[in-house]
Design an enzyme around this catalytic site. Sequence first.
Site, PDB file in Angstrom:
ATOM      1  N   ASP A 151      21.219  31.568   3.459  1.00 14.96           N
ATOM      2  CA  ASP A 151      21.806  30.524   3.349  1.00 14.96           C
ATOM      3  C   ASP A 151      23.211  30.714   4.048  1.00 14.96           C
ATOM      4  OD1 ASP A 151      23.144  27.996   3.334  1.00 14.96           O
ATOM      5  OD2 ASP A 151      22.120  27.364   1.098  1.00 14.96           O
ATOM      6  N   ASP A 159       3.295  21.555  -0.121  1.00 17.88           N
ATOM      7  CA  ASP A 159       3.630  20.123  -0.844  1.00 17.88           C
ATOM      8  C   ASP A 159       3.964  18.987   0.177  1.00 17.88           C
ATOM      9  OD1 ASP A 159       3.756  18.237  -2.809  1.00 17.88           O
ATOM     10  OD2 ASP A 159       5.853  18.452  -2.877  1.00 17.88           O
ATOM     11  N   HIS A 206       2.862  15.800  -1.658  1.00 22.87           N
ATOM     12  CA  HIS A 206       4.375  15.547  -1.684  1.00 22.87           C
ATOM     13  C   HIS A 206       4.756  15.063  -3.216  1.00 22.87           C
ATOM     14  CE1 HIS A 206       7.921  14.323   0.987  1.00 22.87           C
ATOM     15  NE2 HIS A 206       8.231  14.818  -0.111  1.00 22.87           N
ATOM     16  N   LEU A 207       4.525  16.010  -3.912  1.00 25.12           N
ATOM     17  CA  LEU A 207       4.709  15.705  -5.279  1.00 25.12           C
ATOM     18  C   LEU A 207       5.973  16.279  -6.022  1.00 25.12           C
ATOM     19  CD1 LEU A 207       1.076  16.222  -6.857  1.00 25.12           C
ATOM     20  CD2 LEU A 207       2.006  14.134  -6.340  1.00 25.12           C
ATOM     21  N   ALA A 258       9.714  21.571   0.961  1.00 21.28           N
ATOM     22  CA  ALA A 258      11.077  21.038   1.251  1.00 21.28           C
ATOM     23  C   ALA A 258      10.702  19.967   2.289  1.00 21.28           C
ATOM     24  CB  ALA A 258      11.917  21.975   1.557  1.00 21.28           C
ATOM     25  N   GLU A 279       2.225  13.163   7.353  1.00 15.87           N
ATOM     26  CA  GLU A 279       1.875  12.777   6.029  1.00 15.87           C
ATOM     27  C   GLU A 279       1.483  11.427   5.784  1.00 15.87           C
ATOM     28  OE1 GLU A 279       5.258  13.506   3.227  1.00 15.87           O
ATOM     29  OE2 GLU A 279       5.260  15.719   3.369  1.00 15.87           O
ATOM     30  N   ALA A 331       8.912  15.561  -6.341  1.00 20.29           N
ATOM     31  CA  ALA A 331       9.942  14.849  -7.086  1.00 20.29           C
ATOM     32  C   ALA A 331       9.102  13.817  -8.158  1.00 20.29           C
ATOM     33  CB  ALA A 331      10.609  13.989  -6.208  1.00 20.29           C
TER      34      ALA A 331
END
Length: 527
Positions: A172, A257, A280-281, A232, A262, A283
């Site tokens: 990062d 995910d 896309h789970l 992400a 999508e 959250a």
Amino acid sequence: MRILITEPLSAAGLSILEDAGAVVEQRKLSQEALIENVCNYDALIVRSGTQVTREVIEAGTDGGGGLRVIGRAGTGVDNIDLKAATERGVIVVNAPTANCIAAAEHTVALMTALARNIPQADAAMRRGEWDRHRFIGVALVDKTLGIIGLGRVGSEVARRARGLGMRVVAYDPYFPPERAAAMGVPLLSLREVLEQGDFITLHAPLTANTHHLINRRTIGWMRNGAFLINAARGDLVDEPALSKALEAGKLAGAALDVFSTEPPKDSPLVGHPRVITTPHLGASTVEAQEGVSIEIAQAVLAALQGDLVASAVNAPMVSPETLASLAPYVDLAERLARLAIQLGPAGPSEVRVTYSGDAAGPGDTRLLKAAVIKGLLEPISEQRINVVNAELIAQQRGLQIIEEKRPALETWPDSITIRLTDGQRREVQGAISRGRPRVVRISDFWIDLELNGCILLCQNQDRPGMIGQVGMLLGREQVNISFMQVGRDHPRGQAVMAIGLDEVPPAGLLAEIEAIPDISQALLVRM
């Protein structure tokens, strides 16, 4: 306030919004319908399924359109045209904290499922099979987890992975090395992380630089038999390149995910025997959804009310702690600039801003500079100007801002001074006094004046009767005086008289006041 919501939001957030204004929910709104109706709303709240394009933003702001705030109920804002929003002065806020735990937990769940073949074993059991040898997995303990993106979610993943006995390394370029060291996570280059990681997990934002960060070349740097996890953004991964690496045996498996499209259409990754997929789970926990709903509702309302919002993604970014200490000075900077620009008839050729003591905050003055620009330009421009687009508009107008910092002064140690040059010098100095922004000096005259409302400023000879003569003229026109302050260089010398007014005086009264002997100038400023 009128707020349009195009995707599901939990009841807790809806309740907050409904208490503040009119809320309209229109789910699965077509792009055409959104473009047609968005101008009728002050704020638009979306999730990842609504594309907020330049056309949407321009439709919301053209011809007196009311769109001022776009809220993203979640973290990523790649479905919002930030450049267009910035140009139009539309604040974009997100909810970056409420779902980070849920996303981190889902990442760890995917990693564990990959390591132990849990979905594949479950599917076999449902088919009536009992094959223990086919699903032998690998341990997580003593393995290396490479994290790409050590932000909120990445940091939470790191904490959990270390608790599982894993070695954690990260890439990062924007993460403070001292914070990474305190977490026990070495910061390495992208190539070093990919070469060392038994498991690689992605938590970087999607930008032009990170699009297809995982591609044929970077997959080549990865260990043979490594695992890839992406919870992400789908476009961080070149999906055809990943598919080829799995088919060739370069990678042992992947857990996804998120996807480039999508829901994914005809993707060879969906249904691949060594790929785990979820829709896309990241959250999708009850707690996270409620937290996101509350966080975005509060951020949108704060932005609509003109407050500074720490989660504004197209404004200078500061931490909530810094924002709390800096906010009074941001207000002061804007009000001082608004006063300074009204002290003369022409725009400045040069603007010099001096921060003294605590007024400079932690050292990053971008937010203060934006507030100065807003204060300077808003009284003389028809454009909507805020901290989002102030810098851009200043550049378009060729307005140069020179900033400098000084140690705390003996008089008013924590203050901001703004000097405008346009053939003559206009200078004001302000400070926070009794919790309120105040001007403490106008040119060479010390004064203590709250920067609020309508103020009559008179430059005059300091002699008896001056206040009375001005007061009589105001009284004649039924203009009420709320306060009065005088600053002077010495008794019977030059002075500035500041009179707060409850009403705007009628046209022509300023000329009468200026005609009083020994008054050289009378100005009306609106704060």
